[in-house]
Each structure stands twice: as C-alpha cells, then as structure tokens.
Design a protein around this motif. Sequence first.
Motif, PDB file in Angstrom:
ATOM      1  N   LYS A 112     -73.254  75.049  11.802  1.00 59.51           N
ATOM      2  CA  LYS A 112     -73.812  76.098  12.657  1.00 59.51           C
ATOM      3  C   LYS A 112     -73.444  77.479  12.121  1.00 59.51           C
ATOM      4  N   TYR A 113     -72.206  77.626  11.655  1.00 62.55           N
ATOM      5  CA  TYR A 113     -71.777  78.899  11.088  1.00 62.55           C
ATOM      6  C   TYR A 113     -72.544  79.222   9.799  1.00 62.55           C
ATOM      7  N   VAL A 114     -72.821  78.202   8.994  1.00 69.42           N
ATOM      8  CA  VAL A 114     -73.579  78.419   7.757  1.00 69.42           C
ATOM      9  C   VAL A 114     -74.971  78.956   8.072  1.00 69.42           C
ATOM     10  N   GLU A 115     -75.609  78.409   9.100  1.00 68.64           N
ATOM     11  CA  GLU A 115     -76.936  78.897   9.482  1.00 68.64           C
ATOM     12  C   GLU A 115     -76.873  80.337   9.969  1.00 68.64           C
ATOM     13  N   GLU A 116     -75.877  80.646  10.808  1.00 69.22           N
ATOM     14  CA  GLU A 116     -75.730  82.016  11.296  1.00 69.22           C
ATOM     15  C   GLU A 116     -75.409  82.966  10.144  1.00 69.22           C
ATOM     16  N   GLN A 117     -74.615  82.501   9.195  1.00 61.07           N
ATOM     17  CA  GLN A 117     -74.257  83.323   8.046  1.00 61.07           C
ATOM     18  C   GLN A 117     -75.485  83.644   7.201  1.00 61.07           C
ATOM     19  N   ALA A 118     -76.357  82.664   7.011  1.00 62.73           N
ATOM     20  CA  ALA A 118     -77.576  82.895   6.228  1.00 62.73           C
ATOM     21  C   ALA A 118     -78.453  83.953   6.891  1.00 62.73           C
ATOM     22  N   LYS A 119     -78.580  83.901   8.226  1.00 59.46           N
ATOM     23  CA  LYS A 119     -79.369  84.905   8.934  1.00 59.46           C
ATOM     24  C   LYS A 119     -78.746  86.289   8.795  1.00 59.46           C
ATOM     25  N   ALA A 120     -77.414  86.360   8.903  1.00 59.27           N
ATOM     26  CA  ALA A 120     -76.729  87.644   8.766  1.00 59.27           C
ATOM     27  C   ALA A 120     -76.904  88.215   7.359  1.00 59.27           C
ATOM     28  N   HIS A 121     -76.847  87.369   6.339  1.00 63.07           N
ATOM     29  CA  HIS A 121     -77.023  87.843   4.972  1.00 63.07           C
ATOM     30  C   HIS A 121     -78.446  88.346   4.743  1.00 63.07           C
ATOM     31  N   LYS A 122     -79.408  87.659   5.325  1.00 61.68           N
ATOM     32  CA  LYS A 122     -80.785  88.104   5.190  1.00 61.68           C
ATOM     33  C   LYS A 122     -80.975  89.476   5.820  1.00 61.68           C
ATOM     34  N   LYS A 123     -80.388  89.670   6.982  1.00 62.79           N
ATOM     35  CA  LYS A 123     -80.480  90.970   7.652  1.00 62.79           C
ATOM     36  C   LYS A 123     -79.773  92.049   6.835  1.00 62.79           C
ATOM     37  N   THR A 124     -78.613  91.715   6.288  1.00 62.91           N
ATOM     38  CA  THR A 124     -77.868  92.680   5.474  1.00 62.91           C
ATOM     39  C   THR A 124     -78.652  93.062   4.229  1.00 62.91           C
ATOM     40  N   LYS A 125     -79.320  92.104   3.620  1.00 66.41           N
ATOM     41  CA  LYS A 125     -80.103  92.394   2.422  1.00 66.41           C
ATOM     42  C   LYS A 125     -81.179  93.429   2.706  1.00 66.41           C
ATOM     43  N   GLU A 126     -81.812  93.314   3.856  1.00 65.47           N
ATOM     44  CA  GLU A 126     -82.838  94.288   4.220  1.00 65.47           C
ATOM     45  C   GLU A 126     -82.225  95.660   4.490  1.00 65.47           C
ATOM     46  N   GLU A 127     -81.031  95.676   5.086  1.00 63.51           N
ATOM     47  CA  GLU A 127     -80.412  96.941   5.449  1.00 63.51           C
ATOM     48  C   GLU A 127     -79.869  97.697   4.241  1.00 63.51           C
ATOM     49  N   VAL A 128     -79.446  96.988   3.203  1.00 60.84           N
ATOM     50  CA  VAL A 128     -78.870  97.650   2.028  1.00 60.84           C
ATOM     51  C   VAL A 128     -79.901  97.838   0.926  1.00 60.84           C
ATOM     52  N   ALA A 129     -81.176  97.657   1.247  1.00 61.29           N
ATOM     53  CA  ALA A 129     -82.215  97.846   0.237  1.00 61.29           C
ATOM     54  C   ALA A 129     -82.239  99.289  -0.260  1.00 61.29           C
ATOM     55  N   SER A 130     -81.985 100.246   0.638  1.00 56.16           N
ATOM     56  CA  SER A 130     -81.973 101.649   0.229  1.00 56.16           C
ATOM     57  C   SER A 130     -80.821 101.923  -0.733  1.00 56.16           C
ATOM     58  N   THR A 131     -79.693 101.241  -0.541  1.00 57.62           N
ATOM     59  CA  THR A 131     -78.576 101.410  -1.471  1.00 57.62           C
ATOM     60  C   THR A 131     -78.943 100.890  -2.852  1.00 57.62           C
ATOM     61  N   LEU A 132     -79.654  99.783  -2.893  1.00 61.30           N
ATOM     62  CA  LEU A 132     -80.089  99.255  -4.184  1.00 61.30           C
ATOM     63  C   LEU A 132     -80.991 100.254  -4.900  1.00 61.30           C
ATOM     64  N   GLU A 133     -81.873 100.909  -4.148  1.00 67.44           N
ATOM     65  CA  GLU A 133     -82.728 101.922  -4.752  1.00 67.44           C
ATOM     66  C   GLU A 133     -81.903 103.088  -5.292  1.00 67.44           C
ATOM     67  N   ALA A 134     -80.883 103.491  -4.525  1.00 63.24           N
ATOM     68  CA  ALA A 134     -80.025 104.581  -4.982  1.00 63.24           C
ATOM     69  C   ALA A 134     -79.267 104.194  -6.249  1.00 63.24           C
ATOM     70  N   VAL A 135     -78.829 102.919  -6.324  1.00 65.18           N
ATOM     71  CA  VAL A 135     -78.134 102.439  -7.519  1.00 65.18           C
ATOM     72  C   VAL A 135     -79.071 102.482  -8.728  1.00 65.18           C
TER      73      VAL A 135
END
Length: 825
Positions: free
Chosen positions: A103-126
């Motif tokens: 159950k934690y693995v599934e929740e972790q995957a969702k959290a990582h997906k959300k984080t990836k979208e949120e840090v997309a602007s940082t990737l552009e800055a990099v």
Amino acid sequence: MITPYFLENFWGEKNNGFDVLYHNMKHGQISSKELTDFIRERSTIEEAYARSMTKLAKSAGNFSQLGTFAPVWDVFKSSTEKLASCHMELVRKLQELIKEVQKYVEEQAKAHKKTKEEVASTLEAVQNIQTTSQALQKSKEIYNAKTVEQERLRKEGATQRDVDKAGVKAKKATETYKSYVEKYATAKSEFEQKMAETAQRFQDIEENHILHMKTIIQSYSQSVDETHVQIGEVHNEFVRNIENTSVESLIQKLAESKGTGKERPGPIEFEECNAAIATEGAKPRKRKPFGIPGRRKDKDTDSTESTEVEAANTANGAPPGYYGAIDIQNANVPQVDAEGFCIRPEANENDAKENSFYSSSDSEDEDEPRKFHVEIKPVQPNNGTHQNRATIDELKASIGNIILSPSTSGQMRRNQSSDELAKSRVPTSYELANNDLLSLDPFSPTLAAGSSLSVSSSTVPVPNRPTTPLTAGALVPPPRPSSRPKLPTGKLTGINEIVRPFSPPKTSNASPPPTAPLARAESSSSLSSNASLSAGNTPTVGTSRGPSPVTLASQDALPIAVAFTESVNAYFKGADPTKCIVKITGDMTFSFPMGIIKVFTNNPSPAVLTFKLKNTSRLEQILPNQQLLYSDPSQSDSNTKDFWFNMQALTSYLRKASDQNPSASYYNVDILKYQVLSDGIHSTPLNLTVYWKCTPSTSDLRVDYRYNPESMAIPGPLTNVQILVPVDGGVTGMQSIPNSIWNSEQNKCLWKLSDISEKSENEGAGSLRAKFELSNGPSSPSTLAVQFMSDGSTLSGVDMDLLGSGYRLSLNKKRFATGRYMADC
C-alpha cells in the motif's frame, strides 16, 4: 529540524545535482519494493520451517511406543507442534505487513508522479543554465580571440582598415559576451531559487520515506521479537516437562501399563501315580492328527454302528459311557435335493447347529472316503432390466473415470505452441546456410503445424485482438508489368482469367483462418533460426565483432551502440486482405566495448546509463529485462518511456561475459523485447496472393506480389527475396517466368528475386508464373514460404535517445526480416 544537506551539497560546476536528486527519489521506490521482497522471502522461509516442524512432530508421534522411554516422545511432539504454531503465527504477521508495504509503494508512486510535475519548472531552469553556461563560455572564448587579434594588428602596424575591421569584430564579440553574462545572471538567479526549493523538497520526501521505512522495520522487528518470546516460552515449558518426567515415573508407568500380575507361582507337591487309570490311558488308539468340522463318514445304519462309536469313545481314554450313545439316523444332517441344492430345515438355525453331526470321531478310518456338505446358492431370478441397467451404468461410470495419457508427440507440440505464443522470439541471424531456401524444409512437421492446412481451429487458441478489417477500396490493384516476357500460346494458359489480387474485399461472413501460423511463426528469421530469447530472464550476453577496442578513460563519454531488430510474421489467405494475419515482434540490444568494463570496475559509482524509448504508442507490449532495467510506471507520455540501468547488475554481467570470452571486442546485452501494433495487411512489407489451377496432367501457379512502403517507418528495399513452393504429383517438367530453380529431390520450386522497392519496375509490383507437368496428378495446392530482409529501418519506427551525461551513442542500427511469412490460395 534536520540540517538541509541537500540544499548545501548538490550544486557543482555542471549543475547535475537535480538529476542526482531526482533519481535518488526514484530509487526510494525501488527500495520499498525490495523491502517487500525481503519480507516476503522471510515469510516463505518461516512457512517452510513451520511445515518442516509440523512434519517432525508427526514423526515423533510415529516413533516406537514400546519401552520405558516411549512417554518422552509425547513431550517432544507437543513441544514441536507449539514451535510450528509460533512460526506460522509469524508468517501471518509478515503477510499483513507485506500488505501495508505494498500500500505504501502505491502511495509513494502517486507522490512521485505529483512531485515530477511540480519540479518540471526546476528541470527547465537546470537546462536553461546549462545551455547558457555553454554559450557564455563559447562567447567568452570568441571575445578573447577577437580582442587579442585587434591588439596584435595594432602592434604589428597593420593598416587602419584592418585595425578598424578587427575592432568591429571585437566590439560585436564584446556585446555578445556581455549579453550572455546578463543572461547567465538571470538564469543563475532563477536556477538558484528553483534548485533551493526543489532540493529541500527532495530532502523532505527522503525524510518521510526513511521514517516510513523505519516504521515498517520496527513492525517487522516487533513481530520477530514476539515470536522469539513465544519460542522461549515453549522451550522453557519443554525443559520443565523433561525435568518433571523422572526416571521413577517412567519405570512406574511401564510397570502399571505392561505388568503381567503380582501373584507369584505357588508350591507344587508330589502326587502318587494311579496305576488303573494310567493303564487305561496307555491303551493304543487310532486317531487322526486333526479333524475337519462338518465332515462325517458314510456308514451303514445297522445295529452295530452305535457299538462301534461306543468303542471308539472308550478308546479315547474316557470311561465307558462317558460320551453317551449317538443316534446317527436321527442326526440333523442337511438334506440335498436332486439338483444339488441344500434344503434348509424350518427349525431354528442355532438348533440346527446344535443337532447337526459336524464333529470328527477319533476312531475314523482314514482309508474310508470322506464327504463334504457344500451349500450352493442358486442364481436369483431376473425380474427385468433394472438390475442389468444399474450394472451397465456402474461400468460406464468406472470407465469414464479412467484418464488416458495423450500422445507424447501431440502433447509436446501443443505445449510448444503455447510456450512460443507466450514468448517474443527475435532472430539473431537473418542469413540462411548457402543463402538458399532449398537448404531447409519450411513444410516439415515443425512448420506444418503452423500452417492452416494441418492445424484445426478447435485446437489453436484464437488471439484476443483480431486483425483490423480493411475497408472496400483500401488497396489498389497493382499495374500489370509492361515488359513481362510472353511465352508461346498454350504454355502458361489457364490462370489469366482470374481476378487480379489486392482488389477491394468482398463482404463475406466467412471467418478468418486459424491463427496457428503466427502462434508458431514467431521469429525464426530465415525460417531456420533456433535462437530463443526471453525478456525478463537472465540476459543473453553475446559477443560481437565490432571495431577495434578503444582505450577509455573514466572522464570520457563512453560509447554505446544499440540495435533494433524486428521480425514480421504474416499469413495470407487467397485474395481477401481481411483474412491476412500479422504479428510483428522486435528486440533492442545494447553493445558495450571491452574497455568499458574496466571503467565500470574502477569506478564504484559510475554514471547511471539512462535512455528514452520513443514512439512507444505504436507498441502493443514492452518486456524490459527486469534484472538490468528500471522504469517509471507513472510516466504520463504514452509515446515515450524512460529506462535506466541497474549499474551494479550491468557491471556484474559484463564482467562475467568478459571472463567467459576475454578476447571479444564488444559484448551484446539484450535490453528489452516488444510487440508491435499491427493493422492487418497494411503492416506487411510485401503483399502476396496465390492462385492454383490443378488438373491430372498439369498444375498452373501464379503468385502476385506488391511492395508496401506504408508498412515501414522509412521505406527501404527488400533484399534477399526468395519464394519457395512445394509441388507434389510427380513433376516431370517445369516452365516459369521469371526463371526459377526446381529441386527434384525435395519437389520444390524456388524463385530468387532482385531487390524490391519503390524504384523497382511497376513500383515493386509483379507476378511469378509456373506450369508443372505431372505424371501422377493432380497435385494439391500447397502453402508457399517467403523470406526477405531490410537494413536501415524498422516497421515500428521505435527509436531511442540517451539521457544525461557520461555516455554517447556511437551506432544506432535498425533491421527487420521475415519470420514465418506464408501464403495460401
């Protein structure tokens, strides 16, 4: 509050900190899955141990129950059963814990997906600061060069025009350099702000991840600790029971359970002999060693019989008159009717036993015949067919429960078909021995099992996804070749009136042919490859004769080569394109130079090899090598998919391959397999239609073909085209256009064609015609086999790009070839 380590330690000259932190976050998900696997393995071990303990307890219960030590086995049995129960309880707890981790693995995957979208602007800055930094460095070099050039011209006394011209260039370079300095300042400010926020976010994610993992480990530790406490209690109980089982109690229990009595033998006194009785008992007597109950002598029933019996009784040593007189005539002897059946008396059965003469006299003469009374029960009358019907039904039920083993060869063939259907097989070689289809038999039992002529649709699994039907008018008939040579009249006549191939399909309710040809025709390249590759298993590590090995340094970009190899399997039935069955599979292989092994070995933490697979929306299924590759299941782009290597596993495999073949220059590693979405006949590079006309004396064959560039990502020529047709009926002569090869030993006709492409005559469309003279006709229309290959392109259009730094793509090779490519009339 934890010190912001991520914020302070992930900057650097190349600004690769973001990439490292992002992959570290993804590794957290891998760690969670690996922890799940560890707990599951521990649960499996505990369950196996508990079952072994239960078996041991049963063994203790079956040990000998004889002897003084026997009661101790009960103590062992009870203690061992309790130990087994303790371990099974731990198994139950671990199974519950595994559910929580999943159950934690599934929740972790969702959290990582959300984080990836949120840090997309940082990737552009990099990416922005990295690009700006490179441009700034380049502009600085140009500025310095132009300034030095201007100063050199002044010192050397060049003309004013040259000095002014150099000054203009120097000024322009100065402005460009200043503009990039300003851009870099802006990019740096944005990068620092975004990177600081993202680094802290990544650290927060890791803190929560580690805390959650520690909570899981605490639950795991607590479960194990509770089990150890229970095991300790069971052991203490076992020790107490052994101590309480004293020697005296064991001996006492045996004496009470197995004792034979407490009375000892009494005294025996001397008794004088009675001579009279001893003399009577010593008289000689005639007796048998034993008597058979129910046997008697047939003697005359005269008056002397009772006297003989009395004498015999006396001879037994008993006093006269002790036995009394026996009335033979009135003895209760069973009566027998004329048919030999016993007539039962109406008297009580017990009385009959008491009155019947079923005893043996000691004075019987063994020389006299002995009679036995045998009771034969007659057959019960049949009252109809009910009883017979019940017996027949029971017999049928018994026969119905008998399981017959199937034929070995047939069962193995079906099993083999299932295995091949489940695996994606990709050829490793596309060249036939001697480059000749005649050197093999595509219609041998192995291939025949894959043709529609020998496989019943009832025994072949139908694929879940049917081929896409074509609409009317989707295919245009190919033009008739303008320069086709003509034979004299009557030589190849009889099939010209047939409708041209690839005409619009007619509406028909006929079901498509069985899909067995593609279920078995996976990818055997030139119909002869036996190579079998299965993704997900231990990777096939082979060697390749590539360029000369290079000397690699750890700071160099390491060269990597990739190869995409696809196999197209097709089955054409008549001129109806809707009945065409197509399956396309492929594999992706990486090639590593020999020198890279030393770089990996000397560097404990080599750069992670990451790549992006493109055009994945055209694939139906992807099977990555799970021992070497990781992927992100949360990726939202359906047309691409990112993969990165388990560098430790990759290094281990390459080192093993080097140990097995140290002289190789390159090492090939299977990375992934895939299956391509197909669109029926539109996905085939070479469309085929076959026509037969068979008579007792001749057989006419026509094969129409058409090059289909739309099936390829980048249209290229089909090379090494060969068409093989078996012909029976005793062929005595053959005429063909174009010329073909006839093999009389194998009864096969082979065409070898030049390359086929859009630049060929009639844009790659044409016909093959042959007339066979027969001595034992008519012949049976057979299935023809086709082979070809094409370099430089694939059917799927799948491609890849390397991501990150540290590696460069030195070669990207693409190829496709035929697997099982067949056509029927």
